[in-house]
Design a protein around this motif. Structure first.
Motif: not given
Length: 395
Positions: A338-358
């Protein structure tokens, strides 16, 4: 993640509940934080939808686990070390997979070889040559234990590693006369996997279910012979939807068993006339853990997937779980998710990013990022782009 015995019983009860398939299972886990709380909520939840569903009892689940253990079968959960990583990356992966045999095969890159049950002599000969060469090159051969092409592929790869996927339960080999082949596969260090319960006799729609697992285990699927409407073409379709490679062996236009494969080639599948035609493509995809690199493909909308399960419709149900109850009910490893999900969402945006970058930005492992992105995709929170990039949809 490693489930406790009690958690494994809860997972088994939940996935064996009427109306719960892989997609509903994940939705319930996400909503309630674990299988235990989901089981407690499910009867009232479904009653509110006009159909009260009661999960199997703990005793029934424990009986299935005991019956599996007597046959040497282990029920392995998504996220556990022995669960095949390529299969876990697919949208409809079984939450629990019944595995018999050596799991070392799942840590090596795999290729699926499928084809006609009523295969020609030429098709069988080519299958044997192909499976042996791919095995000697380091690939595990995956197939469905059917007569014809499947059985020949398994036998040709016994010495190098092969995995058979069953349509029924582990104690219900189909066709029955391939029970000896199963013993050979296990004796040679291979593995046999199944999604369905112990004692389950395979039915018509269980074979397409099996086919999605065959393609999901492999980097690519090779169709040797297939009529225009055949199960092998279903495997090819799943491979394409899962972002895997599709190969086809050409045949005479006068042979009905070549109509499907020739159509696949016409639609863009890689033509295979010798083993190197497969090896040269898959060599570009193999990484250290034997999984596929991200492929630039359009992922299918989950709503367009075949209907394998009469799943509970959870759309439009607003649910909440008290924070204190969630903390107590969450299985080990899922609270962190659950914490990992919230943390990852914080780094996502409408701009595409690769898995390694995330992974670098969030400090999470690539495996955790991939698993969390899959959950977000199932929730309709992210959009996938070419080269494995993802972007956030809305807020």
């Amino acid at each position: 993640m490693q489930l406790t015995d009690a958690q494994r019983v809860d997972w088994l009860r939940l996935i064996r509940t009427d109306g719960v398939g892989p997609r509903t299972f994940r939705g319930l886990i996400n909503r309630f934080g674990g299988a235990g709380p989901a089981l407690d909520a499910l009867p009232d939840l479904t009653a509110a939808r006009g159909r009260r569903i009661t999960p199997p009892t703990r005793g029934e689940a424990e009986a299935e686990i005991a019956a599996a253990a007597r046959l040497g079968v282990r029920l392995t959960a998504m996220g556990e070390a022995d669960y095949p990583k390529p299969l876990q990356a697919t949208d409809s992966a079984p939450p629990l997979l019944a595995i018999r045999g050596e799991t070392a095969a799942f840590r090596r890159p795999s290729v699926a070889i499928v084809g006609s049950r009523n295969a020609s002599a030429a098709g069988l000969a080519f299958t044997e040559r192909l499976a042996r060469a791919l095995g000697e090159a380091g690939l595990v051969v995956v197939s469905g234990l059917a007569r014809g092409i499947d059985a020949r592929a398994h036998r040709a790869a016994l010495a190098t590693g092969t995995v058979a996927v069953l349509a029924g339960g582990q104690d219900r080999i189909y066709p029955a006369h391939h029970a000896g082949l199963v013993d050979e596969i296990l004796g040679a260090g291979g593995a046999v996997v199944a999604e369905m319960p112990m004692g389950w006799e395979p039915r018509g729609r269980d074979f397409p279910r099996r086919n999605r697992i065959i393609s999901g285990l492999a980097l690519g699927s090779v169709v040797v012979e297939a009529a225009r409407r055949s199960g092998s073409l279903i495997t090819a379709r799943f491979a394409l939807e899962q972002g895997r490679e599709v190969f086809a062996v050409p045949g005479s236009p006068l042979d009905p068993r070549a109509e499907g494969t020739n159509d696949l080639i016409r639609q863009g599948a890689t033509l295979v006339a010798e083993p190197d035609h497969v090896l040269l493509v898959l060599a570009l995809l193999v990484v250290d853990d034997g999984t596929a690199s991200p492929l630039a493909v359009d992922r299918p909308d989950l709503a367009d997937e075949p209907i394998f399960w009469d799943e509970i419709d959870l759309d439009g149900i607003a649910l909440s779980v008290p924070a204190e109850g969630l903390a107590e009910a969450t299985p080990t490893g899922l609270g962190e998710a659950v914490d990992d999900r919230a943390r990852l969402i914080a780094y996502l945006s409408p701009t595409p990013m690769g898995t390694d970058e995330l992974a670098r930005a969030s400090g999470l492992s690539v495996r955790v990022v991939q698993t969390t992105l899959l959950e977000l995709e199932l929730d309709g929170r992210i959009e996938r782009h070419g080269s494995g990039a993802v972007s956030l949809i809305g807020q």
